[in-house]
Write a protein that holds these residues in place. Structure first.
Motif, PDB file in Angstrom:
ATOM      1  N   TRP A 203       0.833  -1.207   0.000  1.00 51.07           N
ATOM      2  CA  TRP A 203       0.000   0.000   0.000  1.00 51.07           C
ATOM      3  C   TRP A 203       0.870   1.262   0.000  1.00 51.07           C
ATOM      4  O   TRP A 203       0.636   2.196  -0.775  1.00 51.07           O
ATOM      5  N   HIS A 204       1.887   1.294   0.859  1.00 54.54           N
ATOM      6  CA  HIS A 204       2.762   2.466   0.922  1.00 54.54           C
ATOM      7  C   HIS A 204       3.528   2.652  -0.387  1.00 54.54           C
ATOM      8  O   HIS A 204       3.742   3.792  -0.831  1.00 54.54           O
ATOM      9  N   LEU A 205       3.957   1.554  -1.004  1.00 50.63           N
ATOM     10  CA  LEU A 205       4.626   1.670  -2.304  1.00 50.63           C
ATOM     11  C   LEU A 205       3.672   2.248  -3.342  1.00 50.63           C
ATOM     12  O   LEU A 205       4.053   3.033  -4.216  1.00 50.63           O
ATOM     13  N   GLY A 206       2.394   1.855  -3.244  1.00 47.01           N
ATOM     14  CA  GLY A 206       1.384   2.431  -4.123  1.00 47.01           C
ATOM     15  C   GLY A 206       1.227   3.924  -3.893  1.00 47.01           C
ATOM     16  O   GLY A 206       1.083   4.697  -4.849  1.00 47.01           O
ATOM     17  N   GLN A 207       1.311   4.350  -2.613  1.00 53.07           N
ATOM     18  CA  GLN A 207       1.222   5.776  -2.301  1.00 53.07           C
ATOM     19  C   GLN A 207       2.396   6.544  -2.919  1.00 53.07           C
ATOM     20  O   GLN A 207       2.224   7.656  -3.429  1.00 53.07           O
ATOM     21  N   LEU A 221      -0.361  -1.795  -7.307  1.00 55.40           N
ATOM     22  CA  LEU A 221       0.177  -2.036  -5.970  1.00 55.40           C
ATOM     23  C   LEU A 221      -0.913  -1.956  -4.902  1.00 55.40           C
ATOM     24  O   LEU A 221      -0.939  -2.740  -3.948  1.00 55.40           O
ATOM     25  N   THR A 222      -1.842  -1.012  -5.064  1.00 55.96           N
ATOM     26  CA  THR A 222      -2.919  -0.853  -4.086  1.00 55.96           C
ATOM     27  C   THR A 222      -3.855  -2.054  -4.111  1.00 55.96           C
ATOM     28  O   THR A 222      -4.318  -2.524  -3.062  1.00 55.96           O
ATOM     29  N   ARG A 223      -4.152  -2.574  -5.316  1.00 59.26           N
ATOM     30  CA  ARG A 223      -5.019  -3.762  -5.393  1.00 59.26           C
ATOM     31  C   ARG A 223      -4.342  -4.969  -4.745  1.00 59.26           C
ATOM     32  O   ARG A 223      -4.996  -5.798  -4.102  1.00 59.26           O
ATOM     33  N   GLU A 224      -3.012  -5.083  -4.913  1.00 56.35           N
ATOM     34  CA  GLU A 224      -2.287  -6.185  -4.260  1.00 56.35           C
ATOM     35  C   GLU A 224      -2.362  -6.020  -2.730  1.00 56.35           C
ATOM     36  O   GLU A 224      -2.543  -7.004  -2.000  1.00 56.35           O
ATOM     37  N   ALA A 225      -2.245  -4.777  -2.261  1.00 52.35           N
ATOM     38  CA  ALA A 225      -2.364  -4.511  -0.822  1.00 52.35           C
ATOM     39  C   ALA A 225      -3.754  -4.894  -0.325  1.00 52.35           C
ATOM     40  O   ALA A 225      -3.900  -5.503   0.746  1.00 52.35           O
ATOM     41  N   LEU A 226      -4.779  -4.544  -1.111  1.00 52.87           N
ATOM     42  CA  LEU A 226      -6.153  -4.889  -0.735  1.00 52.87           C
ATOM     43  C   LEU A 226      -6.355  -6.397  -0.687  1.00 52.87           C
ATOM     44  O   LEU A 226      -6.981  -6.932   0.241  1.00 52.87           O
ATOM     45  N   ARG A 227      -5.809  -7.094  -1.691  1.00 54.05           N
ATOM     46  CA  ARG A 227      -5.965  -8.553  -1.723  1.00 54.05           C
ATOM     47  C   ARG A 227      -5.363  -9.189  -0.465  1.00 54.05           C
ATOM     48  O   ARG A 227      -5.991 -10.028   0.182  1.00 54.05           O
ATOM     49  N   LEU A 228      -4.167  -8.742  -0.126  1.00 52.12           N
ATOM     50  CA  LEU A 228      -3.501  -9.303   1.057  1.00 52.12           C
ATOM     51  C   LEU A 228      -4.209  -8.886   2.344  1.00 52.12           C
ATOM     52  O   LEU A 228      -4.319  -9.679   3.290  1.00 52.12           O
TER      53      LEU A 228
END
Length: 754
Positions: A203-207, A221-228
């Motif tokens: 999530w932070h990398l997405g930011q 990156l945000t979708r990967e954060a959401l999935r996890l």
């Protein structure tokens, strides 16, 4: 503890069963009075619930755990409870309470050294300061956390710290550094299977990608954060990442998708109790609804955003915002203003004590929003604690005038006598005297209690009690501060009421005191004189010590230099000769015969030195087996003769040890005069002369011991560069005639020893 670790290992993959097992272990350990294990299980249960976004559901248990850990003196568990409560309050946006608990946690860390709680508290405080717009202070806490983790391989803490450092770097505009910290945190999270921080790292990398305008990469990156986050049930991140996704949609002009994403993020934020997230969602939704033409929804979200913002800011600095609040037509004054007005009230000074106390309890109930306030004072005659003022529900059987005596409530009565600080009881069942107190207060259904001791002249004279009826209350730092302030006000009232009696006592006592002070002053002056003498004396030999020399030699040196500068006085001026005496091979005595034998030798050296030197000379134990003698008012031409007498006094007579053993010992001596150069008395300080005789002494040792070496000035001696020449090339300094050397040994051998 093995069972605790076993549940801990399964908690990440199976959180719900782990919560149940932690709860079962906690209950079983409490029944067996293994409270440290019970509290550790509670902490682990909180840990799992926090990842699930349900930590607020356990807040009462955490406060009860804190109270129990405090009562039992379990410092490590107290630290963990403080850390956990701080984390929950931080998530709720109650930064002031979070800072209070984390601050206490850091104080405890000094005692316990618990790396985890100490690190968590520092990371949390750093995050608060960053959130409040003070990244520099936040960075200091983060750096402290990193220093604490140096050399410790804990993937969880390292990942958490890396993420927080990344957030700080990003806040400071250092995006490259931020990405490096976050990627490092991602590696630690993967290595330790810390899935929630793996998700947070994405999530932070997405930011960071969003900051760079890389919308597609940010979305990925945000979708990967959401999935996890969904997979490991990390509710806080589910809300945060969904907000980020909504923001990306908004940037891409996908407004309806953005609204849906923000509404989903808001639902997650409500479920995990995060008011900052809720506030951000309402703000964004207000703007989006306005752009989409839905003014009703825009206004609803704007109002909710404003309400949350006021809540959080008021909790951060309620006293500071009082003046702003007064500008509005408030239906009720803030508690802090009521407290200030009560403290400043002059009416209580015009009425009797009982009426004043009655006003205090009535106002205190309104200020703290409690149903029970009682002021109980110790009766001088009976010794019992008697209720003097009370605000309480009618159902309470305890009334004004009733006594708490040792016969009915022995443990509680004893507790009140010894109470020194506010006793904060979130759950009355955990009160140290619960068995006695709960039945007394049951009629009013008192659930929580704060008790503040009342003290006059350092003695407990009673207690101020504040109780919550009908429901449990987790007392905040402000609650305790307000209660303490009210108790302080009561103490002032009691003090005023006793003023006349105390004044009369003081007048009588003052006469007696003046007499005792005069006697005591005389005793202290005598004792001070003795202490001063002790402070200037070596305890083993009875000779003077360095402190004595530093106090007295400056005056003697100044007098000598004044005489040397005055032509009339210079003709009759005498010298000050300094001798440094060091016993040869003294270490051998201690190593072979023991320190008691060494002490006996030192004492006998003193006796021999006293035979050589005069009463007016300073005999100083310089350190270990070294003695410095300052022969005052002495002719420098007699120096060598005196040095020989010292050498003979040591060498010609055996030393007798405590067991009767006789030892032959020798000494080495260095000496010189001060002022060193009579024609230029200010050229060298006495400290420099001591350094010079120290060099002479060690030359005597290296040349063979049982010897003396003296240094003196010649017509070629120049003070400005003498010490530099002596340190650089002592041998050549003497050979060139810059210094005069005297010794009882072969001169060439001594010169080679320099």
């Amino acid at each position: 503890m093995e069972e605790l670790h076993r549940i801990e290992r399964m908690a990440r993959r199976h959180p719900r069963p782990a919560i149940y097992l932690f709860q079962s272990l906690e209950d079983a350990a409490a029944r067996e009075a293994r409270f440290d294990v019970a509290l550790d299980a509670l902490y682990q249960r909180y840990f799992v619930l926090e990842r699930l976004g349900e930590a607020t559901s356990i807040i009462d248990d955490l406060y009860s755990g804190l109270q129990r850990a405090d009562d039992l003196g379990l410092a490590p568990q107290t630290g963990r409870m403080l850390e956990a409560i701080g984390r929950v309050r931080y998530t709720q946006g109650e930064y002031r309470e979070a800072m209070h608990h984390w601050g206490r946690c850091l104080e405890l860390f000094k005692l316990t050294g618990d790396i985890r709680s100490g690190t968590e508290a520092r990371i949390g405080l750093g995050a608060i300061y960053i959130a409040l717009g003070d990244p520099h202070t936040g960075a200091r806490f983060q750096r402290d956390a990193r220093a604490l983790l140096k050399g410790i391989d804990d993937p969880y803490l390292l990942a958490k710290l890396g993420l927080n450092l990344g957030v700080h770097e990003r806040a400071m505009g250092e995006r490259n550094s931020a990405v490096m910290e976050i990627e490092s945190a991602l590696l630690h999270a993967k290595r330790g299977d810390v899935r929630e921080y793996e998700a947070e790292a994405y999530w932070h990398l997405g930011q960071c990608a969003l900051d760079e305008g890389q919308l597609d990469r940010a979305e990925s990156l945000t979708r990967e954060a959401l999935r996890l986050a969904f997979a490991c049930k990390y509710v806080w991140l589910s809300s945060a990442a969904m907000m980020s996704l909504a923001h990306i949609f908004r940037q891409q002009k996908r407004l309806k998708e953005s609204v849906s994403a923000y509404e989903e993020a808001l639902a997650h934020a409500v479920s995990n109790g995060s008011r900052p997230q809720q506030m951000a969602c309402h703000s964004a939704l207000s703007q989006l609804c306005e752009e989409l033409g839905d003014d009703t929804q825009a206004l609803r979200h704007a109002r909710r955003h404003l309400a949350l913002e006021l809540e959080i800011k008021s909790e951060l600095s309620a006293p500071d915002r009082l003046r702003n609040l007064e500008q509005h037509d408030l239906s009720e004054k803030p508690a802090v203003q009521k407290l200030l007005e009560l403290s400043a009230s002059g009416t209580m000074k015009t009425v009797g004590l009982d009426e004043s106390l009655a006003q205090v309890v009535t106002n205190a109930a309104d200020i703290l929003k409690v149903e029970l306030v009682a002021i109980c004072l110790r009766d001088d005659a009976s010794g019992a604690i008697v209720c003097r003022a009370l605000h309480a529900p009618d159902a309470l059987r305890f009334k004004v005038g009733d006594a708490i005596d040792a016969g009915g409530l022995p443990h509680y009565e004893a507790l009140q006598r010894s109470l020194e600080h506010a006793l904060v009881v979130h759950d009355l069942r955990l009160h140290p005297s619960a068995d006695e107190l709960v039945p007394v207060l049951a009629s009013a259904d008192v659930r929580s209690l704060v008790e503040v001791p009342l003290r006059l002249r350092g003695v407990n004279v009673g207690v101020a009690s504040f109780g919550q009826c009908g429901r449990r209350r987790n007392w905040t730092r402000d609650d305790v501060l307000f209660a303490s302030h009210i108790a302080n006000l009561v103490e002032h009232l009691l003090s005023d009421a006793q003023h006349i009696d105390i004044q009369r006592e003081l007048e009588a006592a003052n006469r007696d005191l003046e007499l005792r002070v005069a006697e005591r002053t005389a005793e202290l002056e005598t004792a001070l004189s003795a202490l001063e003498d002790m402070s200037l004396t070596d305890p083993l030999t009875g000779l003077r010590n360095r402190r004595f020399l530093l106090q007295h030699l400056e005056k003697d040196a100044a007098l000598s230099m004044r005489q040397m500068r005055d032509p009339a006085a210079a003709r009759e001026a005498t010298d000050t000769v300094m001798f440094m005496v060091d016993l040869d091979h003294f270490k051998h005595v201690n190593d072979t015969y023991g320190h008691q034998a060494g002490d006996a030798v030192l004492i006998q050296i003193k006796e021999r030195l006293l035979r050589v030197f005069r009463e007016s000379d300073y005999l100083v134990r310089w350190g270990g087996e070294e003695f410095l003698i300052v022969a005052r008012a002495t002719q420098r031409s007699h120096s060598a003769r005196v040095a020989e007498r010292v050498r003979s006094a040591i060498a010609d007579e055996d030393f007798v040890l405590p067991d009767g053993t006789r030892l032959a010992k020798t000494c080495s001596i260095g000496f010189a005069c001060h002022p060193f150069i009579t024609s230029n008395p200010l050229a060298l300080s006495w400290q420099e002369v001591v350094a010079m005789i120290d060099m002479a002494l060690y030359a005597a040792k290296r040349a063979g011991r049982n010897a003396w070496v003296g240094l003196g000035a010649t017509h070629r001696t120049e003070g400005a560069s003498l010490m530099a020449q002596l340190k650089a090339s002592p041998r050549e300094t003497v050979r060139r005639g810059v210094l005069l050397m005297e010794t009882n040994l072969d001169s060439e051998r001594v010169l080679n020893a320099f």
